[in-house]
Every structure is written in C-alpha cells, then in structure tokens.
Motif scaffolding. Structure first.
Motif, mmCIF file in Angstrom:
data_model
loop_
_atom_site.group_PDB
_atom_site.id
_atom_site.type_symbol
_atom_site.label_atom_id
_atom_site.label_comp_id
_atom_site.label_asym_id
_atom_site.label_seq_id
_atom_site.Cartn_x
_atom_site.Cartn_y
_atom_site.Cartn_z
ATOM 1 N N ALA A 28 0.827 -1.200 0.000
ATOM 2 C CA ALA A 28 0.000 0.000 0.000
ATOM 3 C C ALA A 28 0.866 1.257 0.000
ATOM 4 C CB ALA A 28 -0.930 -0.021 1.218
ATOM 5 N N THR A 29 1.974 1.216 0.784
ATOM 6 C CA THR A 29 2.887 2.362 0.810
ATOM 7 C C THR A 29 3.519 2.583 -0.565
ATOM 8 O OG1 THR A 29 3.354 1.907 3.127
ATOM 9 C CG2 THR A 29 4.902 3.338 1.953
ATOM 10 N N PHE A 30 3.923 1.518 -1.213
ATOM 11 C CA PHE A 30 4.508 1.638 -2.544
ATOM 12 C C PHE A 30 3.523 2.240 -3.530
ATOM 13 C CE2 PHE A 30 5.155 -0.261 -6.755
ATOM 14 C CZ PHE A 30 6.425 0.226 -7.043
ATOM 15 N N LEU A 31 2.269 1.724 -3.495
ATOM 16 C CA LEU A 31 1.260 2.256 -4.417
ATOM 17 C C LEU A 31 0.939 3.705 -4.095
ATOM 18 C CD1 LEU A 31 -1.154 -0.832 -4.642
ATOM 19 C CD2 LEU A 31 0.543 -0.079 -6.328
ATOM 20 N N PHE A 32 0.855 4.019 -2.806
ATOM 21 C CA PHE A 32 0.570 5.410 -2.425
ATOM 22 C C PHE A 32 1.688 6.337 -2.875
ATOM 23 C CE2 PHE A 32 1.102 8.803 0.766
ATOM 24 C CZ PHE A 32 -0.073 9.489 0.552
ATOM 25 N N TRP A 33 2.924 5.854 -2.789
ATOM 26 C CA TRP A 33 4.059 6.692 -3.194
ATOM 27 C C TRP A 33 4.163 6.848 -4.705
ATOM 28 C CZ3 TRP A 33 5.357 8.389 1.393
ATOM 29 C CH2 TRP A 33 6.408 9.312 1.491
ATOM 30 N N ARG A 34 3.513 5.970 -5.453
ATOM 31 C CA ARG A 34 3.556 6.047 -6.910
ATOM 32 C C ARG A 34 2.369 6.793 -7.507
ATOM 33 N NH1 ARG A 34 8.091 5.233 -9.388
ATOM 34 N NH2 ARG A 34 6.962 4.490 -11.244
ATOM 35 N N ILE A 35 1.414 7.165 -6.692
ATOM 36 C CA ILE A 35 0.223 7.863 -7.211
ATOM 37 C C ILE A 35 0.617 9.267 -7.650
ATOM 38 C CG2 ILE A 35 -2.046 8.784 -6.614
ATOM 39 C CD1 ILE A 35 -2.387 6.458 -4.694
ATOM 40 N N ASP A 36 0.227 9.622 -8.865
ATOM 41 C CA ASP A 36 0.512 10.957 -9.404
ATOM 42 C C ASP A 36 -0.741 11.804 -9.228
ATOM 43 O OD1 ASP A 36 1.580 13.110 -10.612
ATOM 44 O OD2 ASP A 36 1.588 12.281 -12.655
ATOM 45 N N ASN A 37 -0.857 12.390 -8.030
ATOM 46 C CA ASN A 37 -2.044 13.173 -7.704
ATOM 47 C C ASN A 37 -1.628 14.302 -6.779
ATOM 48 O OD1 ASN A 37 -4.523 13.706 -5.786
ATOM 49 N ND2 ASN A 37 -5.354 12.821 -7.682
ATOM 50 N N PRO A 38 -2.130 15.524 -6.982
ATOM 51 C CA PRO A 38 -1.741 16.644 -6.108
ATOM 52 C C PRO A 38 -2.058 16.392 -4.645
ATOM 53 C CG PRO A 38 -2.799 17.465 -8.087
ATOM 54 C CD PRO A 38 -2.972 15.975 -8.087
ATOM 55 N N ARG A 39 -3.217 15.781 -4.358
ATOM 56 C CA ARG A 39 -3.577 15.513 -2.968
ATOM 57 C C ARG A 39 -2.615 14.496 -2.351
ATOM 58 N NH1 ARG A 39 -9.711 14.126 -1.920
ATOM 59 N NH2 ARG A 39 -9.794 16.249 -2.780
ATOM 60 N N ALA A 40 -2.277 13.439 -3.119
ATOM 61 C CA ALA A 40 -1.337 12.450 -2.614
ATOM 62 C C ALA A 40 0.050 13.065 -2.425
ATOM 63 C CB ALA A 40 -1.272 11.261 -3.578
ATOM 64 N N GLU A 41 0.413 13.990 -3.292
ATOM 65 C CA GLU A 41 1.715 14.651 -3.166
ATOM 66 C C GLU A 41 1.781 15.483 -1.892
ATOM 67 O OE1 GLU A 41 5.556 15.598 -3.961
ATOM 68 O OE2 GLU A 41 4.292 14.163 -5.052
ATOM 69 N N ARG A 42 0.688 16.155 -1.548
ATOM 70 C CA ARG A 42 0.660 16.921 -0.307
ATOM 71 C C ARG A 42 0.756 16.014 0.906
ATOM 72 N NH1 ARG A 42 -3.240 19.982 -3.228
ATOM 73 N NH2 ARG A 42 -4.935 18.805 -2.232
#
Length: 299
Positions: A28-42
């Motif tokens: 889950a951490t790997f997938l979360f770190w690979r998401i290209d989304n402004p909210r996920a980046e914040r």
C-alpha cells in the motif's frame, strides 16, 4: 505435550498474520508513493516533514561513517600523490645537478676558447589595437612606433614563440606581418637534426616548411627555431614543432597563439656592420707604413 503443540501453532499463526499485514502495508505504501495526484503529493510531503526530523538522529552514525570512509579514501589518494611528487622531486634534483654541471662546463669551455657572447636581447611590449581584417593578409597593428624606437624588420613574439616581424613603422604605430601571411619567409632550423629550412606562410594556421636540406632527417615533433640566417631574426627563437601536413608535406604547428594575441614583444635586434669588400675590416689608420730601405748606389 498437546499444550506445547497448540502454543507453536498459535505463534506460527501470529507470525503469518504479521508477515501478511506487513506485506500489505508495504504494498500500500509503494502504491501510495507512486500515485501521481496533487492531494497524494501533499500527503507525502506532510509525512516526510513529520518523519524525517524524528529519525534524523538515527542517520547521524551513518553520515559520520560515510564521511570517515570518504576521508580515508581522500587520504589514500593524497598519500599516493605525495609519493609520486617525491619521486618527481628526486628526478628534478638529479636534472638540476646535471644542468649545473653542464653550465659550469660550458662556462669553462667558453673561457678557454675566449668566446665573445652575443648581448642579451631586450624588448618593448606593445598592445594589439587592430588586425588586418582581410582573409588575404595576416597582420596586426601595434600601438608603438618610431617614438618608441621601433625599427622596421625587428622580430616580434608573444612571450612564448615567434609571431612575425615588423613591416611598416609609423610615429605611434607599427604593423607586424604574421608568420602565416603569404608574404612571410623566415629561415629556420629544425632540431635536433640541425636541418635548415624556410618557413613559408600560406594564409593557413600551419605554415609550410620548404627547402629542407635533408627531409629524411626530419620527424614529426621536432623543434623549430630561428636560424639567424640573413641577419633578419635573432637565433634560437622558438617557432613551433614539425607536423605532417596533407600529402605528407612537413608543416609547422606554431607555438604562438594568434587567436589570443593581445600583447606583442618586439625584440630589439642589434644591427651588425655589413662588409662590402674582403679587405674592409682592416682599417687604414691602424695600418703600419711599409719600411723602406735606403737605396745604395755604386760609388
């Protein structure tokens, strides 16, 4: 016995559950770190800001160990360079002693032979104020002239190698014909073979060497200096080195850098007295009158 088996099965089950949860968390951490989304980046930036300062003290030993390893490698490199420099210094000391011995021997031989030395050359430095601006003429204009004692025909250098000769002198300016000009002809000597040649300019960066005594004795990399023939240039001024040109014709790679020619040294060359007749060195005022014997007559 049954209790021990039950305890082992229980621990094995707990271990499998823990490993499964850890794998799910890492995925889950790997997938979360690979998401290209402004909210996920914040969210990622917020997590980094919260975690990194908290574990910074854990990275201190790793950082110190890495710096110690790099310092050790740097010390090894410095030690190797120091050993090499010491070896080169020993060689230079040996060459210095050999040079001093040769200088003393040369001075002794000159004293025994009563050799008259040439006076040291002096020079005056001028600033390049303009060039010819023509593809058919290679020359530069200096800000020194007759008022500075410049004489037509003197040699000009850039401090390393020969540049050309003075050709045209005004009151405040003078023109230098460069070695690569089509009108330039310079008598040179090729060392160590001692072959004499004429350095001929052809408007290229590599002037041509012509009229070589024995071309078989000339090799690429040989040193080219002025020969002093004709009395136009002083002897032993560095010109360049021999290279193979098109069609294997020997050319000269000039030491002077004409692209960065800013200051030019004009060498003051002492003019030698020209002798027109073989008997001219004998001055008549020093000639002793012929002794005349008295004439005897018979009786």
């Amino acid at each position: 016995m049954a209790g021990e088996n039950g305890k082992r099965n229980y621990l094995r089950t707990i271990r499998r559950i823990f490993i499964g949860l850890l794998a799910v968390f890492l995925m889950a951490t790997f997938l979360f770190w690979r998401i290209d989304n402004p909210r996920a980046e914040r969210q990622r930036a917020l997590i980094v800001d919260q975690i990194v300062p908290a574990i910074d003290w854990l990275l201190v030993p790793v950082t110190q160990a890495a710096e110690m390893l790099e310092n050790l490698r740097s010390y090894n490199r410095i030690h190797a360079q120091n050993v090499e420099l010491r070896r080169e210094l020993r060689k230079m000391k040996a060459w210095r002693e050999a040079a001093l011995q040769l200088e003393q021997e040369n001075a002794m031989l000159r004293r025994y032979n009563n050799v008259k030395q040439e006076p040291d050359l002096t020079y005056i430095t001028g600033l390049v104020v303009a060039d010819s601006g023509s593809p058919f003429r290679r020359s530069v204009l200096l800000n020194i002239g007759k008022h500075d004692g410049i004489v037509d025909g003197w040699a000009a250098t850039d401090g390393l190698g020969l540049v050309g000769r003075i050709s045209g002198v005004g009151n405040r300016t003078s023109r230098v014909i460069l070695l690569n000009d089509s009108n330039s002809r310079v008598p040179v000597m090729i060392q160590p073979s001692g072959q004499r040649a004429i350095l001929t300019g052809d408007d290229s960066t590599l002037p041509l060497l012509r009229f070589i005594d024995d071309i078989e004795l000339v090799r690429p990399g040989d040193r080219i200096v002025t020969s002093g023939d004709g009395g136009v240039f002083p002897e032993n001024i560095l010109v360049g080195q021999v290279i193979d040109g098109p069609n294997l014709k020997p050319r000269a790679m000039l030491t002077a850098d004409f692209r960065r020619l800013r200051f030019v040294r004009v060498l003051r060359t002492l003019t030698r007295e020209r002798l027109a007749e073989p008997g001219e060195p004998v001055e008549r005022r020093h000639q002793q009158p012929l002794l005349r014997f008295p004439e005897f007559t018979d009786g």
